[in-house]
Each structure stands twice: as structure tokens, then as C-alpha cells.
Design an enzyme around this catalytic site. Structure first.
Site, PDB file in Angstrom:
ATOM      1  N   SER A 147       2.527  -0.785   7.211  1.00  0.00           N
ATOM      2  CA  SER A 147       2.215  -0.951   5.778  1.00  0.00           C
ATOM      3  C   SER A 147       2.114   0.429   5.134  1.00  0.00           C
ATOM      4  O   SER A 147       1.956   1.436   5.823  1.00  0.00           O
ATOM      5  CB  SER A 147       0.870  -1.672   5.640  1.00  0.00           C
ATOM      6  OG  SER A 147       0.378  -1.587   4.331  1.00  0.00           O
ATOM      7  N   TYR A 160      -7.966  -3.728   6.925  1.00  0.00           N
ATOM      8  CA  TYR A 160      -6.500  -3.777   6.902  1.00  0.00           C
ATOM      9  C   TYR A 160      -5.929  -2.372   7.055  1.00  0.00           C
ATOM     10  O   TYR A 160      -5.005  -2.136   7.839  1.00  0.00           O
ATOM     11  CB  TYR A 160      -6.046  -4.401   5.572  1.00  0.00           C
ATOM     12  CG  TYR A 160      -4.556  -4.635   5.461  1.00  0.00           C
ATOM     13  CD1 TYR A 160      -3.961  -5.746   6.047  1.00  0.00           C
ATOM     14  CD2 TYR A 160      -3.738  -3.757   4.749  1.00  0.00           C
ATOM     15  CE1 TYR A 160      -2.592  -5.987   5.934  1.00  0.00           C
ATOM     16  CE2 TYR A 160      -2.378  -3.979   4.624  1.00  0.00           C
ATOM     17  CZ  TYR A 160      -1.803  -5.100   5.222  1.00  0.00           C
ATOM     18  OH  TYR A 160      -0.453  -5.321   5.104  1.00  0.00           O
TER      19      TYR A 160
END
Ligand code: NAP
Length: 255
Positions: A147, A160
Site C-alpha cells: 500500500s 493498517y
């Protein structure tokens, strides 16, 4: 197809893609199947829509139902896949979850839910597949879905960010140990993509405008934007790439 373009063919290969029922996992499944792979899509619920899309490109897709929040899913996946094929050639660790919460309020349960799926499962599923590859000396391809938040801190997503930073670390660590066995471990870092993962952001008018304004390409990414990088990293064309994270982000990181 000429010899050089053949490098991108996945004809005769078997791919396992986690989180294949929707979003980027669905896009990656369609791409790998279109390139010739038999895709085993792992998900905790039906992959009927993915199967339909794979059929449209005349690909081969088999659904494997497993909840990846627990490592016991690994045996389920390996047993299901090996019922119909001898060998996995490509593993795409795509399934992931995001929880948005002020750092000050994040609970241990929330932290574990995110880290167990996004980080721990990525490592141990890779380990299970690589054990076979090291034994049969035929190598393989692992693609981890990282990501932008492996590069940046993000806001209200600390677990995350931690897990996706770990995905980039795991990608490098495994590449260092396993390149000698013909195993390529690389990652794709998607930018801001229009999937369930970002519904909350896209529904927030201020955040949506702020994000769009900052993306040089001027639009949210789509599952189709993953096609090229996924086929490349799954194929012989990327034989000399090890431990790298490729951004598919419309230029977000370049800014
Ligand atoms: P998504 O539509 O929410 O897809 C996530 C996938 O993971 C779904 O298939 C989901 O299944 C699956 N999953 C979640 N928990 C699971 C569990 N316990 N067991 C099995 N499967 C589980 O979002 P996406 O954007 O396609 O996300 C795919 C990957 O890309 C994730 O790793 C995400 O972090 C990463 N990513 C996305 C973006 C973005 O902007 N969208 C950006 C960077 C990275 P269910 O449908 O059943 O929940």
C-alpha cells in the site's frame, strides 16, 4: 506469440489469489486467468462474480472458501488446491482489511484483526507455499499487495500502516532468503483505488476531493489498473526482480 512476448504468458501455471471475490483481488484473478493461469481464488464468501468475469476472458477459475483470519486456513487452501492440481506456481497475497479509528482509541482486538490478516497470514501462507517450491526445486512467484501506507504514515489507520510497512519488509526479507531457490518475491503498492477498502473515504466529500486533487493522474485507480503489474510479476518477464515493491498509484508517490 513471439519469444519475447511469451515471457508474459502464464499458460499452464496455477495461481492462488487471496481475497478474490471483489476489488483488486478480483481484478488480479481476471488478469492472471486471461494470461493463461488456472486461478484458485480464496475468499470467505462466494466468488461468483469473479468466476463470471474470468469466464468472459475464457479463463479458468476455482473458488476456495476459507476465512483467512486464522492460520488454520492455510491447510484448507493447500488441501483444496491439491485436490485438482499438483503444484502452485504463483501466490498473490491480496486479502487485507482496513480499520479507520483515531490512534488514541484503537483496541487490541482491532489491531490484531488487521495485523493477523494483513501481515501474519502473508508470511505464513508464503512459507507454506515456498516449502513445496524449495523441495521440488522449481521455484515460484509471490506477489504481496502492499500500500501507499508502506511509504507513508496515513491518518487514522495505524494498524493498517504498520501491517503494510511489514508487508514491504517481509517482501524484502523473503526475497533475500529465497531468490537462490528461483523464487521471486515482490509486491505491488496500489495507490487510491475505488474498492470496498476506500468506500468510507470516497463518501467523505472533503477527503475525496483532497485525494483526487493530489493524484497526478486525476482519478481513483480501478481493479483493471492492476492487470499489467500483476501479470508482469507473475511471469518469467520479472525473473530478475527480487524484493521490490512496484507502485501502481497514478503518480501519488511521485508528488
Ligand atoms: P476490498 O474490496 O475490501 O478487498 C479485500 C479482500 O480481502 C476481500 O476479498 C475481502 O473479503 C478479503 N478479506 C478480508 N478479510 C478476510 C478474511 N478474514 N478472510 C478471507 N478474506 C478476507 O479491498 P481492495 O481494495 O480490493 O483490497 C485488496 C488489497 O489491496 C488489500 O490488501 C488492501 O489493503 C490493498 N490495498 C487497497 C487499496 C485501495 O485503495 N483500495 C490501496 C492499497 C492497498 P470480503 O469481501 O469477504 O470482506
Amino acid at each position: 506469440m513471439n519469444k519475447i512476448m511469451n515471457l508474459f504468458s502464464l499458460e499452464g501455471k496455477v495461481a492462488v489469489v487471496t481475497g478474490a471475490n471483489t476489488g483488486l483481488g478480483q481484478g488480479i484473478s481476471v488478469a492472471l486467468a486471461a494470461a493463461g493461469a488456472h486461478v484458485f481464488g480464496v475468499a470467505r464468501r462466494s466468488c461468483a462474480e469473479t468466476l463470471e468475469k474470468v469466464n468472459e476472458v475464457d479463463g479458468k477459475f476455482t473458488e476456495v472458501i476459507a476465512d483467512l483470519s486464522d492460520l488454520s486456513a492455510i491447510d484448507i487452501i493447500m488441501n483444496e488446491v491439491h485436490k485438482s492440481v499438483d503444484r502452485i506456481d504463483i501466490l498473490v497475497n491480496n486479502a487485507g482489511v482496513i480499520k479507520r479509528e483515531d490512534a488514541i482509541n484503537v483496541s487490541e482486538a482491532e489491531w490484531d484483526l488487521v495485523v493477523d490478516l494483513n501481515e501474519k497470514m502473508v508470511f505464513f501462507l508464503s512459507q507454506a507455499v515456498a516449502k513445496q517450491w524449495i523441495e521440488d526445486k522449481k521455484g515460484g512467484k509471490i506477489i504481496n499487495i502492499a500500500s501507499m501506507l508502506g511509504f507513508q504514515g496515513g491518518i487514522r489507520v495505524p494498524a493498517y500502516t504498520a501491517s503494510k510497512s511489514a508487508v514491504m519488509g517481509i517482501t524484502k526479507a523473503l526475497a533475500n532468503e529465497w531468490a537462490q531457490f528461483g523464487i521471486n518475491v515482490n509486491a505491488i503498492a496500489p495507490g487510491y483505488m475505488a474498492t470496498n477498502n476506500t468506500t468510507q473515504l470516497r463518501n467523505d466529500q472533503d477527503r475525496n476531493e483532497g485525494i483526487l486533487e493530489r493524484i497526478p493522474a486525476g482519478r481513483w485507480g480501478t481493479p483493471e489498473d492492476m492487470y499489467g503489474a500483476a501479470i508482469f510479476l507473475a511471469s518469467e518477464a520479472s525473473a530478475y526482480m527480487n524484493g521490490y515493491t512496484v507502485a501502481v498509484d497514478g503518480g501519488w508517490l511521485a508528488r
